[in-house]
Design a protein around this motif. Structure first.
Motif, short mmCIF file in Angstrom:
data_model
loop_
_atom_site.label_atom_id
_atom_site.label_comp_id
_atom_site.label_asym_id
_atom_site.label_seq_id
_atom_site.Cartn_x
_atom_site.Cartn_y
_atom_site.Cartn_z
N PHE A 155 3.98 48.67 43.41
CA PHE A 155 4.41 50.07 43.97
C PHE A 155 5.24 50.79 43.42
O PHE A 155 6.29 50.11 42.85
N THR A 156 5.03 51.97 42.85
CA THR A 156 5.94 52.79 42.23
C THR A 156 7.63 53.07 42.95
O THR A 156 8.40 53.19 42.09
N ALA A 157 7.37 52.68 44.14
CA ALA A 157 8.56 52.68 44.82
C ALA A 157 9.79 51.54 44.42
O ALA A 157 10.88 51.53 44.82
N SER A 158 9.26 50.63 43.65
CA SER A 158 10.20 49.63 42.78
C SER A 158 11.37 50.39 42.09
O SER A 158 12.20 49.79 42.17
N ASP A 159 10.91 51.68 41.65
CA ASP A 159 12.05 52.24 40.95
C ASP A 159 13.27 52.62 41.75
O ASP A 159 14.44 52.58 41.28
N LEU A 160 13.04 52.82 43.04
CA LEU A 160 13.87 53.13 43.78
C LEU A 160 15.08 52.11 43.73
O LEU A 160 16.52 52.23 43.97
N PHE A 161 14.68 50.66 44.07
CA PHE A 161 15.41 49.62 44.04
C PHE A 161 15.92 48.80 42.57
O PHE A 161 17.01 48.42 42.63
N LEU A 162 15.07 49.34 41.60
CA LEU A 162 15.55 49.29 40.17
C LEU A 162 16.94 50.08 40.05
O LEU A 162 17.85 49.39 39.46
N LYS A 163 16.71 51.33 40.43
CA LYS A 163 17.82 52.17 40.29
C LYS A 163 19.28 51.70 41.00
O LYS A 163 20.29 51.46 40.48
N PHE A 164 18.76 51.34 42.15
CA PHE A 164 20.14 50.94 43.22
C PHE A 164 20.61 49.56 42.49
O PHE A 164 21.91 49.40 42.76
N ILE A 165 19.95 48.53 42.37
CA ILE A 165 20.27 47.25 41.70
C ILE A 165 21.19 47.38 40.48
O ILE A 165 22.25 46.84 40.38
N ASP A 166 20.53 48.15 39.67
CA ASP A 166 21.22 48.55 38.39
C ASP A 166 22.65 49.17 38.59
O ASP A 166 23.66 48.69 37.83
N GLN A 167 22.74 49.82 39.44
CA GLN A 167 24.04 50.65 39.90
C GLN A 167 25.00 49.54 40.54
O GLN A 167 26.32 49.89 40.39
N ASN A 168 24.49 48.66 41.09
CA ASN A 168 25.37 47.60 41.86
C ASN A 168 25.24 46.09 41.12
O ASN A 168 25.60 45.30 41.90
N LEU A 169 24.67 46.14 39.79
CA LEU A 169 24.47 44.81 39.36
C LEU A 169 25.47 43.71 39.33
O LEU A 169 25.27 42.59 39.51
N SER A 170 26.59 44.20 39.06
CA SER A 170 27.89 43.25 38.98
C SER A 170 27.91 42.64 40.25
O SER A 170 28.03 41.36 40.17
N SER A 171 27.67 43.27 41.24
CA SER A 171 28.01 42.74 42.69
C SER A 171 26.77 41.88 43.21
O SER A 171 26.68 40.45 43.62
N ILE A 172 25.45 42.62 42.72
CA ILE A 172 24.41 41.95 43.39
C ILE A 172 23.99 40.67 42.64
O ILE A 172 23.41 39.66 43.07
N SER A 173 24.19 40.40 41.24
CA SER A 173 23.94 39.24 40.34
C SER A 173 24.91 37.99 40.84
O SER A 173 24.49 37.03 40.24
N SER A 174 25.96 38.34 41.48
CA SER A 174 26.96 37.23 41.99
C SER A 174 26.19 36.55 43.07
O SER A 174 26.70 35.65 43.56
N LEU A 175 25.19 37.15 43.62
CA LEU A 175 24.56 36.41 44.98
C LEU A 175 23.79 35.45 44.51
O LEU A 175 23.11 35.38 43.75
N PRO A 176 23.75 34.33 45.55
CA PRO A 176 23.12 33.33 45.28
C PRO A 176 21.34 33.47 45.36
O PRO A 176 20.64 32.93 44.60
N GLU A 177 21.24 34.51 46.03
CA GLU A 177 19.68 34.89 45.96
C GLU A 177 19.25 35.64 44.81
O GLU A 177 18.03 35.70 44.36
N PHE A 178 20.23 36.15 43.89
CA PHE A 178 19.77 36.46 42.78
C PHE A 178 19.10 35.55 41.60
O PHE A 178 18.05 36.01 40.95
N ASP A 179 19.38 34.41 41.88
CA ASP A 179 18.85 33.34 41.16
C ASP A 179 17.30 33.06 41.34
O ASP A 179 16.69 32.71 40.34
N GLU A 198 26.07 46.73 28.81
CA GLU A 198 25.42 45.56 28.14
C GLU A 198 25.78 44.58 28.55
O GLU A 198 25.12 43.53 28.76
N ILE A 199 27.18 44.29 28.54
CA ILE A 199 27.53 43.11 29.01
C ILE A 199 27.54 42.36 30.46
O ILE A 199 27.23 41.26 30.81
N VAL A 200 27.36 43.45 31.36
CA VAL A 200 27.16 43.30 32.74
C VAL A 200 25.54 42.79 32.96
O VAL A 200 25.43 41.90 33.67
N LEU A 201 25.02 43.45 32.12
CA LEU A 201 23.41 42.74 32.45
C LEU A 201 23.13 41.56 31.66
O LEU A 201 22.24 40.95 32.12
#
Length: 293
Positions: A155-179, A198-201
């Protein structure tokens, strides 16, 4: 009672009554003449005329006519479960409430809507997902679930969530679910035109790779290829990047040395500029003394 203006025109409008009657028929389960057995072994009955009128998939299915001996039996429909199909029926009969659905239910509805060729419902679900993201009504862990689903189902709607996750990556990547994010989702996140640093990603990828011993070496190298050592600060290279051992030490050392050389060159240039300015001031002072002497 018909409106006077319409009656003057000779029009007897019954649209409101029609909608009311249709709603009553659906609510009371009247005139059902077709039954489907869903993927969760639950049977749902409805009216074939309404299905054909409102759903292109069923218009095609029913246009050819079902064998008479099947009309009283449950027709297998394995594309979705009964809860999702019930939402499709709500749409068929006039109204569907997205606010009653969680993220997974919305995603299941999105997939079923596409299967049944309901473009307007697909657009409606996507617009509601956008609204939820814009209004910060989606939990971070649900964003990861949605990203995996949307990428898996293309689904092209994945771009909506890619943008949101990228904007909140520092917090989201700390979640256990991110693994547990899929390899495809991680690849998409790395390719995305990011706003995160770059360093956050890189830190997010490092965390994701910790328990990915089975990940093929070529896939790991492809992910790391999205990073350019020149985009990291010297401090990040020394304290974070180097410790992962993801890149060859020589490459890291060369980058650090290049940064150090650049800093030293700047310091030398500043020193020379100061000395030149000092000499100019001295020359101006001597010139003034000669003028007034």
């Amino acid at each position: 009672m018909a409106a006077k203006d319409e009656m003057k025109k000779g029009v007897f409008n019954q649209k409101e009554n029609l909608l009311r009657d249709i709603s009553r028929v659906y609510g009371e389960g009247l005139y059902s003449d077709i039954t489907f057995l869903m993927a969760d072994d639950v049977s749902l009955s409805t009216n074939r005329f309404m299905l054909a009128c409102r759903v292109p998939y069923f218009a095609t299915m029913l246009h050819g006519g079902l064998p008479v001996d099947q009309t009283n039996n449950s027709i297998p429909l394995n594309c979705c479960d009964s809860k999702t199909f019930q939402q499709i029926l709500n749409y068929v009969w006039g109204e569907i409430s997205f606010s009653d659905l969680n993220i997974q239910s919305l995603l299941d509805l999105l997939e079923a809507s596409r299967f049944f060729c309901l473009d307007s419902l697909v657009d409606g679900v996507v617009e509601y997902l956008q609204y939820l993201l814009d209004s910060q009504q989606v939990e971070f862990k649900d964003c990861l679930t949605a990203l995996d689903f949307l990428i898996l189902h293309k689904f092209t709607a994945s771009d909506l969530f890619l943008k949101f996750i990228d904007q909140n990556l520092s917090s989201i990547s700390s979640l256990p679910e991110f693994d547990n994010v899929s390899e495809y989702s991680m690849q998409a996140l790395l390719k995305y035109e990011k706003t995160s640093t770059e360093i956050v990603l890189f830190t997010a990828l490092s965390k994701w790779l910790e328990n990915k011993a089975s990940l093929p070496a070529n896939a790991r190298m492809e992910m790391l290829s999205y990073f350019d050592l020149e985009r990291f600060s010297k401090n990040d290279l020394v304290k974070i990047v180097r410790k992962t051992n993801f890149f060859q030490i020589d490459a890291q050392n060369k980058q650090i040395e290049a940064m150090q050389g650049h800093i030293e060159a700047q310091q030398t240039q500043i020193k020379e500029s100061k000395e030149e300015l000092k000499a100019q001031k001295k020359q101006i002072k001597l010139s003034l003394q000669g003028y007034w002497g």
